[in-house]
Design an enzyme around this catalytic site. Sequence first.
Site, PDB file in Angstrom:
ATOM      1  CG  HIS A 304      -2.071   0.845   1.254  1.00 17.13           C
ATOM      2  ND1 HIS A 304      -1.800   2.199   1.023  1.00 17.13           N
ATOM      3  CD2 HIS A 304      -3.356   0.688   1.576  1.00 17.13           C
ATOM      4  CE1 HIS A 304      -3.109   2.770   1.266  1.00 17.13           C
ATOM      5  NE2 HIS A 304      -4.077   1.841   1.795  1.00 17.13           N
ATOM      6  CG  HIS A 347       0.167   6.697   9.696  1.00 13.49           C
ATOM      7  ND1 HIS A 347      -0.406   7.686   8.817  1.00 13.49           N
ATOM      8  CD2 HIS A 347       1.659   6.742   9.424  1.00 13.49           C
ATOM      9  CE1 HIS A 347       0.724   8.599   8.230  1.00 13.49           C
ATOM     10  NE2 HIS A 347       1.701   7.803   8.901  1.00 13.49           N
ATOM     11  CD  GLU A 353      -2.782  11.375   8.680  1.00  8.34           C
ATOM     12  OE1 GLU A 353      -3.617  10.626   8.815  1.00  8.34           O
ATOM     13  OE2 GLU A 353      -1.567  10.984   8.857  1.00  8.34           O
ATOM     14  CG  HIS A 377      -6.296  10.412  12.855  1.00  6.91           C
ATOM     15  ND1 HIS A 377      -6.885  10.022  11.748  1.00  6.91           N
ATOM     16  CD2 HIS A 377      -7.101   9.865  13.836  1.00  6.91           C
ATOM     17  CE1 HIS A 377      -8.257   9.371  12.211  1.00  6.91           C
ATOM     18  NE2 HIS A 377      -8.270   9.231  13.291  1.00  6.91           N
ATOM     19  CG  HIS A 383      -4.138   7.735  12.662  1.00 10.20           C
ATOM     20  ND1 HIS A 383      -3.209   8.620  12.902  1.00 10.20           N
ATOM     21  CD2 HIS A 383      -4.139   7.514  10.964  1.00 10.20           C
ATOM     22  CE1 HIS A 383      -2.646   8.937  11.943  1.00 10.20           C
ATOM     23  NE2 HIS A 383      -2.950   8.486  10.848  1.00 10.20           N
TER      24      HIS A 383
HETATM   25 FE   LIG Z   1      -2.317   8.584   8.845  1.00 12.38          FE
END
Ligand SMILES: [Fe+2]
Length: 451
Positions: A304, A347, A353, A377, A383
Amino acid sequence: MHHDPAPRGMIRALGGNGPHEGYMPGFGNDFETEALPGALPQGQNSPQKCAYGLYAEQLSGSAFTKPHPERTWCYRIRPSVKHTTRFTRIDVPLWKSAPHVLPEVTSLGQYRWDPVPHADEPLTWITGMRTVTTAGDVNTQAGMAAHIYLVTESMRDEYFYSADGELLVVPQEGRLRFCTELGIIDLEPKEIAVLPRGLVYRVEVLEGPARGFVCENYGVPFAPPARGPIGANCLANPRDFKTPVAAFEDRDAPSRVVLKWCGQFHETPIGHSPLDVVAWHGNYAPYKYDLRTYSPVGAILFDHPDPSIFTVLTAPSGLEGTANIDFVLFRERWMVAEHSFRPPWYHKNVMSELMGNIYGIYDAKPKGFVPGGMSLHNCMLPHGPDRNAFEGASNGELKPEKLEETMSFMFETRFPQHLTEWAAKSAPMQDDYIDCWDSLEKKFDGTPGVK
Ligand SMILES: [Fe+2]
């Protein structure tokens, strides 16, 4: 509720280039457009006398000496010095600017909000703006603010401009018309618009109530990201950005201009419409972009990529590769990665974010993050997928699968985002969001093998 579009005599140039009437294609082109024939001087910017008795004026969106300066020459009925008089300070209580760090508000945490309900009171583009977070410092032209707008009423004989930054507008509900000095932009969900710093405009409601998200960029303007090895095509293609053709109104009526400047709001009375640019040329202008034309690039074998692969626009900071803001789009796409966990991974990020849902279901949070809702976040706060998303993605058959009916976005900034009092106390924050990871199990028992 449908409203009269109320162009009220605004005279617009005929056609654009190409199939989108009223708009010119391309990002940051050296556009030229005139609403009356011969209004635009050719071969020079500042003739001794302009056609139609117009005044020539330069709008500088960057330092004169930036390597690729942004500026536009306007040929207008009155110079802008006639579009302000004395200023009176006014209160716009819910539109905040950085630095806005409140001792009684905690910004440390993972937060999520339900859609903000529409109010009973009539709200315009100015009174309907509610700041969610601020970051950086408006006085140093670094950072941003994230807002929700709730708009039910058109501005009447009222105009706005901001010296503090450009506004990136992400509608989620309703249709708006931005009558600007440089032309008219009609905007609906699945499109975005960018209104440059210093541009004067009026916002009308075409279909209400209207709700959406705004990123106020205090820094240098947004532009498509450097493409690197992706090459010349895909992501946001330059031709899909649309800048309006010239439009003006010649209208005398008592009016007021509201100016946002270093976080403060002032009004100034004038006797006419300031939307009086008959012709213009340059590369500093508003534009819109249809998010459905974004061609995502992603994993076609395994793993990803970082979400930066989905950047639509980026506003650089002084630090190379470190955006003041990235505007990132998560839209419909095929998931084909083999032997991979396909949703966004867990993450922790130095960048902060803020996400919003335009429509549909977001793959890392099948429930709770709904259209019109948003999440934050913040800097270095962990998160990732909730338990349902984790278990579903860990155990599902990895056949090619299309994520349909999904469109979310992220404002990602290098600066920590601070909640406003409105976001922390009045907006519909989900108190239980932090619990969405509670049921994630410890699977490790010291024995090898896939659990
Ligand atoms: Fe993130």
